[in-house]
Design a protein around this motif. Structure first.
Motif, PDB file in Angstrom:
ATOM      1  N   TRP A 109       8.029  -4.431   5.717  1.00 14.16           N
ATOM      2  CA  TRP A 109       9.118  -3.396   5.321  1.00 14.16           C
ATOM      3  C   TRP A 109       8.513  -2.004   4.959  1.00 14.16           C
ATOM      4  CZ3 TRP A 109       9.605  -0.374   1.218  1.00 14.16           C
ATOM      5  CH2 TRP A 109      11.054   0.224   0.182  1.00 14.16           C
ATOM      6  N   GLU A 110       8.994  -1.172   5.034  1.00 15.81           N
ATOM      7  CA  GLU A 110       8.686   0.049   4.437  1.00 15.81           C
ATOM      8  C   GLU A 110       9.340   0.940   3.979  1.00 15.81           C
ATOM      9  OE1 GLU A 110       7.238   2.276   7.077  1.00 15.81           O
ATOM     10  OE2 GLU A 110       7.787   1.159   9.120  1.00 15.81           O
ATOM     11  N   CYS A 111       9.381   2.105   3.423  1.00 19.81           N
ATOM     12  CA  CYS A 111      10.389   3.194   2.481  1.00 19.81           C
ATOM     13  C   CYS A 111      10.314   4.049   3.601  1.00 19.81           C
ATOM     14  CB  CYS A 111       9.931   4.039   1.412  1.00 19.81           C
ATOM     15  SG  CYS A 111       8.437   4.698   1.000  1.00 19.81           S
TER      16      CYS A 111
ATOM     17  N   GLN B 159       8.280  11.350   8.953  1.00 18.75           N
ATOM     18  CA  GLN B 159       8.973  10.517   9.135  1.00 18.75           C
ATOM     19  C   GLN B 159       9.953  10.387   9.880  1.00 18.75           C
ATOM     20  OE1 GLN B 159      10.377  10.505   4.838  1.00 18.75           O
ATOM     21  NE2 GLN B 159      11.747   8.337   4.927  1.00 18.75           N
ATOM     22  N   ILE B 160      10.752   9.526  10.787  1.00 18.18           N
ATOM     23  CA  ILE B 160      11.887   9.693  11.740  1.00 18.18           C
ATOM     24  C   ILE B 160      13.547   8.904  10.734  1.00 18.18           C
ATOM     25  CG2 ILE B 160      12.457   8.728  13.941  1.00 18.18           C
ATOM     26  CD1 ILE B 160       9.542   8.037  14.529  1.00 18.18           C
ATOM     27  N   LEU B 161      13.936   9.693  11.538  1.00 16.61           N
ATOM     28  CA  LEU B 161      15.545   9.299  10.973  1.00 16.61           C
ATOM     29  C   LEU B 161      16.215   8.700  12.441  1.00 16.61           C
ATOM     30  CD1 LEU B 161      17.589   9.706   8.999  1.00 16.61           C
ATOM     31  CD2 LEU B 161      18.156  11.738   9.702  1.00 16.61           C
ATOM     32  N   GLN B 162      16.422   7.341  12.025  1.00  5.59           N
ATOM     33  CA  GLN B 162      17.020   7.199  13.454  1.00  5.59           C
ATOM     34  C   GLN B 162      18.279   6.873  13.573  1.00  5.59           C
ATOM     35  OE1 GLN B 162      14.980   6.048  16.092  1.00  5.59           O
ATOM     36  NE2 GLN B 162      13.131   5.349  14.609  1.00  5.59           N
ATOM     37  N   ILE B 163      18.946   6.833  15.294  1.00  2.00           N
ATOM     38  CA  ILE B 163      20.556   6.642  14.790  1.00  2.00           C
ATOM     39  C   ILE B 163      21.019   5.370  13.962  1.00  2.00           C
ATOM     40  CG2 ILE B 163      21.963   5.984  16.663  1.00  2.00           C
ATOM     41  CD1 ILE B 163      20.497   6.734  18.631  1.00  2.00           C
TER      42      ILE B 163
ATOM     43  N   VAL C 221       0.721  -1.243   0.121  1.00  2.00           N
ATOM     44  CA  VAL C 221      -0.208  -0.088   0.081  1.00  2.00           C
ATOM     45  C   VAL C 221       0.803   1.304  -0.078  1.00  2.00           C
ATOM     46  CG1 VAL C 221      -0.366  -0.107   1.987  1.00  2.00           C
ATOM     47  CG2 VAL C 221      -1.513   0.985   0.919  1.00  2.00           C
ATOM     48  N   MET C 222       0.550   2.185  -0.413  1.00  3.35           N
ATOM     49  CA  MET C 222       1.160   3.060  -0.928  1.00  3.35           C
ATOM     50  C   MET C 222      -0.202   4.613  -0.033  1.00  3.35           C
ATOM     51  SD  MET C 222       3.480   5.548  -1.862  1.00  3.35           S
ATOM     52  CE  MET C 222       4.374   4.915  -2.721  1.00  3.35           C
ATOM     53  N   ASN C 223       0.778   4.535   1.213  1.00  2.00           N
ATOM     54  CA  ASN C 223      -0.314   5.671   2.248  1.00  2.00           C
ATOM     55  C   ASN C 223      -0.518   6.946   1.555  1.00  2.00           C
ATOM     56  OD1 ASN C 223       1.433   6.508   3.770  1.00  2.00           O
ATOM     57  ND2 ASN C 223       1.583   4.694   5.096  1.00  2.00           N
ATOM     58  N   ASP C 224      -1.441   7.599   2.702  1.00  2.00           N
ATOM     59  CA  ASP C 224      -1.722   8.543   2.942  1.00  2.00           C
ATOM     60  C   ASP C 224      -0.018  10.633   3.500  1.00  2.00           C
ATOM     61  OD1 ASP C 224      -3.871   8.344   1.543  1.00  2.00           O
ATOM     62  OD2 ASP C 224      -5.157   9.200   3.321  1.00  2.00           O
ATOM     63  N   THR C 225       0.859   9.307   4.119  1.00  2.00           N
ATOM     64  CA  THR C 225       1.658   9.634   4.103  1.00  2.00           C
ATOM     65  C   THR C 225       2.868   9.748   3.520  1.00  2.00           C
ATOM     66  OG1 THR C 225       2.757   8.616   5.495  1.00  2.00           O
ATOM     67  CG2 THR C 225       1.719   9.834   6.139  1.00  2.00           C
ATOM     68  N   GLY C 226       2.898   9.343   1.941  1.00  2.00           N
ATOM     69  CA  GLY C 226       3.783   8.919   1.078  1.00  2.00           C
ATOM     70  C   GLY C 226       4.187   7.299   1.367  1.00  2.00           C
TER      71      GLY C 226
ATOM     72  N   PHE D 278       5.488   3.891   1.388  1.00  2.00           N
ATOM     73  CA  PHE D 278       5.300   2.525   0.928  1.00  2.00           C
ATOM     74  C   PHE D 278       5.903   1.602   1.843  1.00  2.00           C
ATOM     75  CE2 PHE D 278       5.756  -0.766  -2.113  1.00  2.00           C
ATOM     76  CZ  PHE D 278       5.208  -1.400  -2.892  1.00  2.00           C
ATOM     77  N   VAL D 279       4.532   1.394   1.845  1.00  2.00           N
ATOM     78  CA  VAL D 279       4.822  -0.334   2.566  1.00  2.00           C
ATOM     79  C   VAL D 279       4.225  -1.733   2.661  1.00  2.00           C
ATOM     80  CG1 VAL D 279       3.720  -1.293   4.950  1.00  2.00           C
ATOM     81  CG2 VAL D 279       3.828   1.062   4.687  1.00  2.00           C
ATOM     82  N   LEU D 280       5.106  -2.398   2.526  1.00  2.00           N
ATOM     83  CA  LEU D 280       4.843  -4.068   2.538  1.00  2.00           C
ATOM     84  C   LEU D 280       4.341  -4.753   3.568  1.00  2.00           C
ATOM     85  CD1 LEU D 280       7.874  -4.980   0.586  1.00  2.00           C
ATOM     86  CD2 LEU D 280       5.143  -4.806  -0.230  1.00  2.00           C
ATOM     87  N   VAL D 281       2.801  -5.460   3.744  1.00  2.00           N
ATOM     88  CA  VAL D 281       2.323  -6.261   4.762  1.00  2.00           C
ATOM     89  C   VAL D 281       2.017  -7.045   4.146  1.00  2.00           C
ATOM     90  CG1 VAL D 281       0.015  -6.041   6.337  1.00  2.00           C
ATOM     91  CG2 VAL D 281       1.158  -3.839   4.850  1.00  2.00           C
ATOM     92  N   GLY D 282       2.554  -8.171   5.875  1.00  2.37           N
ATOM     93  CA  GLY D 282       1.997  -9.444   5.802  1.00  2.37           C
ATOM     94  C   GLY D 282       0.684 -10.187   6.364  1.00  2.37           C
TER      95      GLY D 282
END
Length: 204
Positions: free
Chosen positions: A33-35, A47-51, A15-20, A22-26
């Motif tokens: 997985w999500e972009c 969106q979050i930038l992790q360590i 699914v490509m959700n409203d935030t942009g 792109f998610v693969l769902v099991g």
């Protein structure tokens, strides 16, 4: 052209959700997985930038390979802007912004992620839930504007927005904030070419 890499579970749907994002769902609606976990040069709201993750600016306006400007959230808990003249270098050439959100004496006072929230605000979140806000006050409404945070090819981190309404006369993007304000005054390098000279060379 593109691959998620190995996914060990079966994908039920994408699914490509409203935030942009792109998610693969099991099976069972688990996110496999999500972009948004693998940013390139841009962050979108939510969106979050992790360590140990980073943004990498592209080489030029129209050349989309990795350039020499990086925005990593380092393991020492600092968000930094850096240059690297060669991709194979282990070390960076110059640092031209540091959030100074590392506190060796108090882990709770250290930053651990860069967040672009659903209201258009960009900030470094500390483990104590305190915030170092990077955007100015009075952010244009996210319900009426598209927002993005992009590490541009000239090395500047820009927060852009533009109206969603097609009835608005000027649909061009506007800049809400830039980091740094004047990049030519921020980088003095002992290694590699100067930043402004480099940009003149690669703007064609």
């Amino acid at each position: 052209m593109w691959s998620t890499g190995r996914i060990d579970s079966n994908v039920a749907y994408a699914v490509m959700n409203d935030t942009g994002n792109f998610v693969l769902v099991g099976v069972g609606s688990s996110v496999l997985w999500e972009c948004f976990r693998y940013p390139t040069d841009t962050l979108m709201p939510t969106q979050i930038l992790q360590i140990n993750n980073k943004l990498v600016a592209r080489k030029s306006e129209s050349f989309f390979v990795s350039g020499r400007f990086y925005l990593p959230m380092l393991s020492d808990k600092n968000l930094v802007l850096l240059t690297q003249s060669k991709l194979m270098n282990i070390d960076y050439d110059a640092e031209y912004y540091n959030s100074h959100t590392s506190d060796l004496g108090d882990e709770a006072n250290s930053g651990y992620r860069l967040i672009f929230n659903a209201f258009g605000s960009v900030y470094i979140l500390k483990r104590s839930n305190q915030r170092l806000v990077l955007t100015p006050p009075n952010v244009p409404s996210i319900s009426e504007n598209y927002h993005r945070l992009s590490h541009y090819f000239d090395g500047v981190l820009n927060h852009y927005y533009r109206p969603k309404s097609k009835s608005t006369g000027d649909q061009k993007r506007s800049t809400l904030s830039s980091l740094p304000d004047i990049i030519c005054l921020e980088i003095v390098e002992d290694i590699g070419s100067g930043v402004c000279e480099f940009n003149r060379t690669f703007k064609h």
